[in-house]
Design an enzyme around this catalytic site. Structure first.
Site, PDB file in Angstrom:
ATOM      1  N   GLY A   1      -8.786   3.514   7.683  1.00 43.17           N
ATOM      2  CA  GLY A   1      -8.510   5.033   8.258  1.00 43.17           C
ATOM      3  C   GLY A   1      -7.164   5.532   8.182  1.00 43.17           C
ATOM      4  O   GLY A   1      -6.740   6.549   8.759  1.00 43.17           O
ATOM      5  N   PHE A   2      -6.330   4.618   8.788  1.00 41.37           N
ATOM      6  CA  PHE A   2      -4.999   4.675   9.214  1.00 41.37           C
ATOM      7  C   PHE A   2      -4.101   3.798   9.141  1.00 41.37           C
ATOM      8  O   PHE A   2      -4.409   2.335   8.930  1.00 41.37           O
ATOM      9  CB  PHE A   2      -4.674   5.579  10.640  1.00 41.37           C
ATOM     10  CG  PHE A   2      -5.138   6.350  11.467  1.00 41.37           C
ATOM     11  CD1 PHE A   2      -4.831   7.586  11.062  1.00 41.37           C
ATOM     12  CD2 PHE A   2      -6.720   6.729  11.825  1.00 41.37           C
ATOM     13  CE1 PHE A   2      -5.866   9.085  11.171  1.00 41.37           C
ATOM     14  CE2 PHE A   2      -7.670   7.563  12.120  1.00 41.37           C
ATOM     15  CZ  PHE A   2      -7.175   8.415  11.987  1.00 41.37           C
ATOM     16  N   GLY A   3      -2.912   4.457   8.510  1.00 42.70           N
ATOM     17  CA  GLY A   3      -2.249   2.599   8.380  1.00 42.70           C
ATOM     18  C   GLY A   3      -0.870   2.416   9.795  1.00 42.70           C
ATOM     19  O   GLY A   3      -0.817   3.545  10.775  1.00 42.70           O
ATOM     20  N   GLY A   4      -0.655   1.356   9.302  1.00 43.48           N
ATOM     21  CA  GLY A   4       0.570   1.055  11.043  1.00 43.48           C
ATOM     22  C   GLY A   4      -0.290   0.886  11.909  1.00 43.48           C
ATOM     23  O   GLY A   4       0.370  -0.462  12.750  1.00 43.48           O
TER      24      GLY A   4
ATOM     25  N   GLY B   1       1.713  -2.226   4.189  1.00 46.16           N
ATOM     26  CA  GLY B   1       1.914  -1.146   3.810  1.00 46.16           C
ATOM     27  C   GLY B   1       3.406  -0.789   4.405  1.00 46.16           C
ATOM     28  O   GLY B   1       4.348  -0.708   4.366  1.00 46.16           O
ATOM     29  N   SER B   2       3.146  -0.768   5.810  1.00 44.60           N
ATOM     30  CA  SER B   2       4.388  -0.534   6.506  1.00 44.60           C
ATOM     31  C   SER B   2       5.088  -1.639   7.216  1.00 44.60           C
ATOM     32  O   SER B   2       6.292  -1.635   6.805  1.00 44.60           O
ATOM     33  CB  SER B   2       3.496   0.344   8.803  1.00 44.60           C
ATOM     34  OG  SER B   2       3.277  -1.276   8.783  1.00 44.60           O
TER      35      SER B   2
ATOM     36  N   ASP C   1      -5.485   3.434  -1.052  1.00 39.86           N
ATOM     37  CA  ASP C   1      -5.651   3.482   0.180  1.00 39.86           C
ATOM     38  C   ASP C   1      -6.481   4.415   0.077  1.00 39.86           C
ATOM     39  O   ASP C   1      -6.170   6.243  -0.146  1.00 39.86           O
ATOM     40  CB  ASP C   1      -5.465   3.221   1.094  1.00 39.86           C
ATOM     41  CG  ASP C   1      -5.401   2.264   1.876  1.00 39.86           C
ATOM     42  OD1 ASP C   1      -6.025   0.834   2.043  1.00 39.86           O
ATOM     43  OD2 ASP C   1      -4.084   1.711   2.085  1.00 39.86           O
TER      44      ASP C   1
ATOM     45  N   HIS D   1      -9.092   1.196  -3.880  1.00 38.46           N
ATOM     46  CA  HIS D   1      -9.674   1.109  -2.631  1.00 38.46           C
ATOM     47  C   HIS D   1      -9.995   1.780  -1.691  1.00 38.46           C
ATOM     48  O   HIS D   1      -9.755   2.932  -1.498  1.00 38.46           O
ATOM     49  CB  HIS D   1      -8.807   0.101  -1.325  1.00 38.46           C
ATOM     50  CG  HIS D   1      -9.820  -0.371   0.040  1.00 38.46           C
ATOM     51  ND1 HIS D   1      -9.151  -0.502   1.130  1.00 38.46           N
ATOM     52  CD2 HIS D   1     -10.947  -0.190   0.497  1.00 38.46           C
ATOM     53  CE1 HIS D   1      -9.787  -0.600   1.539  1.00 38.46           C
ATOM     54  NE2 HIS D   1     -11.496  -0.370   1.785  1.00 38.46           N
TER      55      HIS D   1
ATOM     56  N   SER E   1       0.698  -1.253   0.124  1.00 36.19           N
ATOM     57  CA  SER E   1       0.268   0.060  -0.107  1.00 36.19           C
ATOM     58  C   SER E   1       1.062   1.208   0.185  1.00 36.19           C
ATOM     59  O   SER E   1       2.099   1.630   0.865  1.00 36.19           O
ATOM     60  CB  SER E   1      -0.863  -0.312   1.467  1.00 36.19           C
ATOM     61  OG  SER E   1      -1.761   1.151   1.850  1.00 36.19           O
TER      62      SER E   1
ATOM     63  N   MET F   1     -10.670  -6.076   5.579  1.00 32.46           N
ATOM     64  CA  MET F   1     -10.339  -5.396   6.488  1.00 32.46           C
ATOM     65  C   MET F   1     -10.247  -6.539   7.838  1.00 32.46           C
ATOM     66  O   MET F   1     -10.401  -6.331   8.134  1.00 32.46           O
ATOM     67  CB  MET F   1     -10.710  -4.023   6.665  1.00 32.46           C
ATOM     68  CG  MET F   1     -11.294  -3.407   5.724  1.00 32.46           C
ATOM     69  SD  MET F   1      -9.917  -2.474   5.052  1.00 32.46           S
ATOM     70  CE  MET F   1      -8.698  -1.598   6.172  1.00 32.46           C
TER      71      MET F   1
ATOM     72  N   ASP G   1      -6.270  -6.916   4.240  1.00 30.44           N
ATOM     73  CA  ASP G   1      -5.206  -5.195   4.647  1.00 30.44           C
ATOM     74  C   ASP G   1      -5.082  -5.104   5.915  1.00 30.44           C
ATOM     75  O   ASP G   1      -6.753  -5.189   6.497  1.00 30.44           O
ATOM     76  CB  ASP G   1      -6.236  -4.278   3.651  1.00 30.44           C
ATOM     77  CG  ASP G   1      -5.212  -3.170   3.982  1.00 30.44           C
ATOM     78  OD1 ASP G   1      -4.652  -2.874   4.418  1.00 30.44           O
ATOM     79  OD2 ASP G   1      -6.328  -2.181   2.734  1.00 30.44           O
ATOM     80  N   GLY G   2      -3.904  -4.629   6.160  1.00 32.94           N
ATOM     81  CA  GLY G   2      -4.407  -4.596   8.064  1.00 32.94           C
ATOM     82  C   GLY G   2      -3.529  -5.041   8.311  1.00 32.94           C
ATOM     83  O   GLY G   2      -3.416  -6.300   8.917  1.00 32.94           O
ATOM     84  N   GLY G   3      -2.397  -4.768   8.990  1.00 25.95           N
ATOM     85  CA  GLY G   3      -1.623  -5.340   9.909  1.00 25.95           C
ATOM     86  C   GLY G   3      -0.652  -6.684   9.149  1.00 25.95           C
ATOM     87  O   GLY G   3      -0.359  -7.719  10.271  1.00 25.95           O
TER      88      GLY G   3
ATOM     89  N   HIS H   1      -1.209  -0.870  -4.181  1.00 26.62           N
ATOM     90  CA  HIS H   1      -3.169  -0.956  -3.546  1.00 26.62           C
ATOM     91  C   HIS H   1      -2.717   0.802  -3.073  1.00 26.62           C
ATOM     92  O   HIS H   1      -2.145   1.247  -2.859  1.00 26.62           O
ATOM     93  CB  HIS H   1      -2.501  -1.526  -2.728  1.00 26.62           C
ATOM     94  CG  HIS H   1      -4.277  -1.387  -1.612  1.00 26.62           C
ATOM     95  ND1 HIS H   1      -4.989  -2.665  -2.288  1.00 26.62           N
ATOM     96  CD2 HIS H   1      -4.655  -1.082  -0.453  1.00 26.62           C
ATOM     97  CE1 HIS H   1      -5.955  -2.243  -1.471  1.00 26.62           C
ATOM     98  NE2 HIS H   1      -5.360  -0.646  -0.142  1.00 26.62           N
TER      99      HIS H   1
ATOM    100  N   MET I   1     -12.132   4.426   0.240  1.00 26.23           N
ATOM    101  CA  MET I   1     -12.565   4.369   1.327  1.00 26.23           C
ATOM    102  C   MET I   1     -13.755   5.781   1.614  1.00 26.23           C
ATOM    103  O   MET I   1     -13.390   6.343   2.099  1.00 26.23           O
ATOM    104  CB  MET I   1     -12.064   4.427   2.864  1.00 26.23           C
ATOM    105  CG  MET I   1     -11.365   3.134   3.280  1.00 26.23           C
ATOM    106  SD  MET I   1     -10.379   2.890   3.853  1.00 26.23           S
ATOM    107  CE  MET I   1      -8.485   2.653   2.624  1.00 26.23           C
TER     108      MET I   1
ATOM    109  N   MET J   1      -9.357   7.291   0.755  1.00 20.26           N
ATOM    110  CA  MET J   1      -9.614   8.548   2.357  1.00 20.26           C
ATOM    111  C   MET J   1     -10.253   9.595   2.010  1.00 20.26           C
ATOM    112  O   MET J   1      -9.875  10.427   1.182  1.00 20.26           O
ATOM    113  CB  MET J   1      -8.581   8.463   2.804  1.00 20.26           C
ATOM    114  CG  MET J   1      -8.311   6.842   3.545  1.00 20.26           C
ATOM    115  SD  MET J   1      -7.316   6.747   5.048  1.00 20.26           S
ATOM    116  CE  MET J   1      -6.359   5.201   4.872  1.00 20.26           C
TER     117      MET J   1
END
Length: 229
Positions: free
Chosen positions: A141-144, A200-201, A34, A65, A7, A136, A178-180, A32, A67, A36
């Site tokens: 709303g936020f990365g990391g 992402g991160s 994101d 994606h 991402s 998700m 997507d996420g973590g 990817h 949002m 927002m």
């Protein structure tokens, strides 16, 4: 089929074109996006102009994606900007079937996105229009953010639905997460049934800490974990 989709939300925006070029050269499969709107989610990120600027730099699929709320106007804009895949949250659309049809009419692959607490029920009514389902594993709303462990059971439930659809004669629908996602948990996520992994991160952050121009090691580590499944 297991695909890695970094991402760009976690990339260095001051050198975004270089970041995208380097991560694809290092072995990433998709890019990817994101998107927002500070309305559907409490953050503001990137729009179609960024997609259009990056499109000439890579042949890799651009996975958008959304949002955002409402959805349809940005579907058309991102399709014209070069998106290959467009996904959205069913609760953000006034008519889910119509929005999926709009995405496909613009020549893009279409999909639905489900937040951790959102039931999977809407997908049952539109399976014939889906190319991808994105789950998700953080609240958007936020990365990391850290992976929400109960989402593993949701991945298994979605996998069962998609496998049953394909077994009944329906086309293949990819399952994206997507996420973590990181080296330490990607194998477990894959074992639950995910096929596309947004990181992402885990990619941009870890690589940048070592060397701003090298992503090979972390993508190779992700692939090595996937190979164990």
């Amino acid at each position: 089929m297991r695909l890695i989709a970094p991402s760009i939300l976690s990339a260095d925006f001051a050198r975004l074109g270089e970041e995208v070029t380097n991560v694809i050269a290092a072995g990433a499969d998709w890019i990817h996006f994101d998107v927002m709107d500070n309305h559907y989610v409490p953050n503001l990120s990137i729009g179609p102009l960024v997609c259009a600027a990056l499109r000439p730099l890579t042949r890799a699929p651009i996975d958008v994606h959304l949002m955002v709320q409402p959805v349809d106007a940005l579907v058309s804009e991102f399709a014209r900007a070069g998106a290959d895949i467009i996904t959205f949250h069913p609760e953000a659309s006034s008519h889910v079937d119509r929005t999926l049809a709009l995405i496909r009419e613009h020549g893009c692959k279409a999909g639905l996105v489900f937040n951790p607490a959102t039931p999977l029920d809407p997908m049952d009514w539109v399976m014939d229009r889906l190319d991808i389902v994105l789950l998700m594993s953080v609240n958007p709303g936020f990365g990391g953010q850290g992976f929400i462990l109960p989402v593993l059971e949701k991945i298994r439930a979605a996998r069962q639905k998609l496998d049953a659809w394909q077994a009944s004669g329906g086309r293949k629908i990819l399952l994206e997460i997507d996420g973590g996602v990181k080296v330490e948990n990607i194998a477990g996520i894959a074992s639950a049934g995910a096929e596309v992994f947004v990181a992402g991160s885990a990619v941009y952050g870890a690589s940048r800490a070592e060397d701003p121009n090298r992503y090979d090691s972390v993508i190779a580590a992700l692939r090595a974990e996937l190979a164990r499944v």
